[in-house]
Design a protein around this motif. Sequence first.
Motif, PDB file in Angstrom:
ATOM      1  N   GLY A  27       4.578  -9.202  -7.068  1.00  0.00           N
ATOM      2  CA  GLY A  27       5.733  -9.973  -6.620  1.00  0.00           C
ATOM      3  C   GLY A  27       6.784  -9.094  -5.971  1.00  0.00           C
ATOM      4  O   GLY A  27       7.361  -9.445  -4.935  1.00  0.00           O
ATOM      5  N   VAL A  28       7.027  -7.918  -6.556  1.00  0.00           N
ATOM      6  CA  VAL A  28       7.990  -6.977  -5.976  1.00  0.00           C
ATOM      7  C   VAL A  28       7.490  -6.476  -4.623  1.00  0.00           C
ATOM      8  O   VAL A  28       8.260  -6.393  -3.659  1.00  0.00           O
ATOM      9  CB  VAL A  28       8.260  -5.808  -6.952  1.00  0.00           C
ATOM     10  CG1 VAL A  28       9.037  -4.697  -6.279  1.00  0.00           C
ATOM     11  CG2 VAL A  28       9.001  -6.306  -8.184  1.00  0.00           C
ATOM     12  N   ILE A  52       3.494 -15.682  -3.284  1.00  0.00           N
ATOM     13  CA  ILE A  52       2.454 -15.832  -2.258  1.00  0.00           C
ATOM     14  C   ILE A  52       2.216 -14.504  -1.557  1.00  0.00           C
ATOM     15  O   ILE A  52       1.077 -14.061  -1.390  1.00  0.00           O
ATOM     16  CB  ILE A  52       2.835 -16.935  -1.238  1.00  0.00           C
ATOM     17  CG1 ILE A  52       2.735 -18.308  -1.893  1.00  0.00           C
ATOM     18  CG2 ILE A  52       1.936 -16.881  -0.010  1.00  0.00           C
ATOM     19  CD1 ILE A  52       3.269 -19.436  -1.040  1.00  0.00           C
ATOM     20  N   ALA A  53       3.300 -13.849  -1.148  1.00  0.00           N
ATOM     21  CA  ALA A  53       3.167 -12.566  -0.465  1.00  0.00           C
ATOM     22  C   ALA A  53       2.631 -11.502  -1.415  1.00  0.00           C
ATOM     23  O   ALA A  53       1.848 -10.640  -1.011  1.00  0.00           O
ATOM     24  CB  ALA A  53       4.513 -12.139   0.106  1.00  0.00           C
ATOM     25  N   GLY A  54       3.023 -11.538  -2.676  1.00  0.00           N
ATOM     26  CA  GLY A  54       2.555 -10.548  -3.637  1.00  0.00           C
ATOM     27  C   GLY A  54       1.112 -10.743  -4.031  1.00  0.00           C
ATOM     28  O   GLY A  54       0.358  -9.788  -4.186  1.00  0.00           O
ATOM     29  N   PHE A  55       0.703 -11.989  -4.187  1.00  0.00           N
ATOM     30  CA  PHE A  55      -0.662 -12.273  -4.614  1.00  0.00           C
ATOM     31  C   PHE A  55      -1.662 -12.043  -3.490  1.00  0.00           C
ATOM     32  O   PHE A  55      -2.722 -11.476  -3.696  1.00  0.00           O
ATOM     33  CB  PHE A  55      -0.761 -13.709  -5.127  1.00  0.00           C
ATOM     34  CG  PHE A  55      -2.080 -14.044  -5.748  1.00  0.00           C
ATOM     35  CD1 PHE A  55      -2.423 -13.544  -6.989  1.00  0.00           C
ATOM     36  CD2 PHE A  55      -2.987 -14.850  -5.092  1.00  0.00           C
ATOM     37  CE1 PHE A  55      -3.648 -13.840  -7.565  1.00  0.00           C
ATOM     38  CE2 PHE A  55      -4.215 -15.155  -5.657  1.00  0.00           C
ATOM     39  CZ  PHE A  55      -4.536 -14.646  -6.893  1.00  0.00           C
ATOM     40  N   PRO A  89      -2.951 -10.089 -21.603  1.00  0.00           N
ATOM     41  CA  PRO A  89      -1.921 -10.871 -20.895  1.00  0.00           C
ATOM     42  C   PRO A  89      -0.784 -10.003 -20.372  1.00  0.00           C
ATOM     43  O   PRO A  89      -0.206 -10.297 -19.328  1.00  0.00           O
ATOM     44  CB  PRO A  89      -1.408 -11.854 -21.944  1.00  0.00           C
ATOM     45  CG  PRO A  89      -2.490 -11.940 -22.952  1.00  0.00           C
ATOM     46  CD  PRO A  89      -3.145 -10.601 -22.948  1.00  0.00           C
ATOM     47  N   LEU A  90      -0.457  -8.933 -21.073  1.00  0.00           N
ATOM     48  CA  LEU A  90       0.606  -8.051 -20.599  1.00  0.00           C
ATOM     49  C   LEU A  90       0.196  -7.333 -19.329  1.00  0.00           C
ATOM     50  O   LEU A  90       1.016  -7.133 -18.431  1.00  0.00           O
ATOM     51  CB  LEU A  90       0.988  -7.050 -21.689  1.00  0.00           C
ATOM     52  CG  LEU A  90       1.655  -7.643 -22.922  1.00  0.00           C
ATOM     53  CD1 LEU A  90       1.890  -6.565 -23.959  1.00  0.00           C
ATOM     54  CD2 LEU A  90       2.953  -8.326 -22.556  1.00  0.00           C
ATOM     55  N   LYS A  91      -1.063  -6.946 -19.224  1.00  0.00           N
ATOM     56  CA  LYS A  91      -1.554  -6.312 -18.004  1.00  0.00           C
ATOM     57  C   LYS A  91      -1.502  -7.288 -16.832  1.00  0.00           C
ATOM     58  O   LYS A  91      -1.113  -6.920 -15.726  1.00  0.00           O
ATOM     59  CB  LYS A  91      -2.982  -5.806 -18.190  1.00  0.00           C
ATOM     60  CG  LYS A  91      -3.088  -4.586 -19.058  1.00  0.00           C
ATOM     61  CD  LYS A  91      -4.531  -4.149 -19.191  1.00  0.00           C
ATOM     62  CE  LYS A  91      -4.653  -2.982 -20.142  1.00  0.00           C
ATOM     63  NZ  LYS A  91      -6.048  -2.570 -20.314  1.00  0.00           N
ATOM     64  N   VAL A  92      -1.882  -8.525 -17.079  1.00  0.00           N
ATOM     65  CA  VAL A  92      -1.847  -9.541 -16.024  1.00  0.00           C
ATOM     66  C   VAL A  92      -0.408  -9.799 -15.603  1.00  0.00           C
ATOM     67  O   VAL A  92      -0.104  -9.884 -14.407  1.00  0.00           O
ATOM     68  CB  VAL A  92      -2.530 -10.845 -16.505  1.00  0.00           C
ATOM     69  CG1 VAL A  92      -2.310 -11.976 -15.518  1.00  0.00           C
ATOM     70  CG2 VAL A  92      -4.008 -10.616 -16.730  1.00  0.00           C
ATOM     71  N   LEU A  93       0.492  -9.891 -16.563  1.00  0.00           N
ATOM     72  CA  LEU A  93       1.903 -10.120 -16.263  1.00  0.00           C
ATOM     73  C   LEU A  93       2.496  -8.945 -15.489  1.00  0.00           C
ATOM     74  O   LEU A  93       3.234  -9.139 -14.525  1.00  0.00           O
ATOM     75  CB  LEU A  93       2.691 -10.354 -17.551  1.00  0.00           C
ATOM     76  CG  LEU A  93       4.157 -10.702 -17.397  1.00  0.00           C
ATOM     77  CD1 LEU A  93       4.318 -12.016 -16.652  1.00  0.00           C
ATOM     78  CD2 LEU A  93       4.815 -10.777 -18.756  1.00  0.00           C
ATOM     79  N   ALA A  94       2.157  -7.733 -15.875  1.00  0.00           N
ATOM     80  CA  ALA A  94       2.657  -6.549 -15.169  1.00  0.00           C
ATOM     81  C   ALA A  94       2.128  -6.507 -13.740  1.00  0.00           C
ATOM     82  O   ALA A  94       2.877  -6.200 -12.803  1.00  0.00           O
ATOM     83  CB  ALA A  94       2.267  -5.281 -15.926  1.00  0.00           C
ATOM     84  N   LYS A  95       0.856  -6.830 -13.557  1.00  0.00           N
ATOM     85  CA  LYS A  95       0.278  -6.837 -12.213  1.00  0.00           C
ATOM     86  C   LYS A  95       0.934  -7.909 -11.352  1.00  0.00           C
ATOM     87  O   LYS A  95       1.241  -7.671 -10.181  1.00  0.00           O
ATOM     88  CB  LYS A  95      -1.227  -7.070 -12.291  1.00  0.00           C
ATOM     89  CG  LYS A  95      -1.908  -6.960 -10.955  1.00  0.00           C
ATOM     90  CD  LYS A  95      -3.394  -7.010 -11.074  1.00  0.00           C
ATOM     91  CE  LYS A  95      -3.996  -6.855  -9.698  1.00  0.00           C
ATOM     92  NZ  LYS A  95      -5.421  -6.751  -9.718  1.00  0.00           N
ATOM     93  N   LEU A  96       1.188  -9.069 -11.915  1.00  0.00           N
ATOM     94  CA  LEU A  96       1.848 -10.139 -11.184  1.00  0.00           C
ATOM     95  C   LEU A  96       3.272  -9.738 -10.804  1.00  0.00           C
ATOM     96  O   LEU A  96       3.718 -10.009  -9.689  1.00  0.00           O
ATOM     97  CB  LEU A  96       1.858 -11.423 -12.020  1.00  0.00           C
ATOM     98  CG  LEU A  96       2.370 -12.682 -11.357  1.00  0.00           C
ATOM     99  CD1 LEU A  96       1.490 -13.039 -10.167  1.00  0.00           C
ATOM    100  CD2 LEU A  96       2.400 -13.821 -12.348  1.00  0.00           C
TER     101      LEU A  96
END
Length: 85
Positions: A35-36, A66-69, A24-31
């Motif tokens: 986002g940035v 949206i733009a980040g994903f 979950p931390l990897k997913v959160l970091a990627k998100l």
Amino acid sequence: MDALIFGALGLILLVILVKFFSWPLKVLAKLLINGVLGVILLLITNYIGQQFFHFTIGINIITALIAGFFGIPGVIFLIVFKLFL
């Protein structure tokens, strides 16, 4: 002998737990990184759009995600959505 078995089982359990909780931390970091990057793409779009076309897109959590994903297609979607709104 028993201590060696319990130590090996403990080490295996520790590796499984670290793998389980790091996902979950990897997913959160990627998100967060996406986002940035989405905000950066939106800032570039707003700068170019405001200079030449008098066009801006509001930057908030939804547009940044949206733009980040979706990356560039996401920014294009936001531009098209703003034009037809």
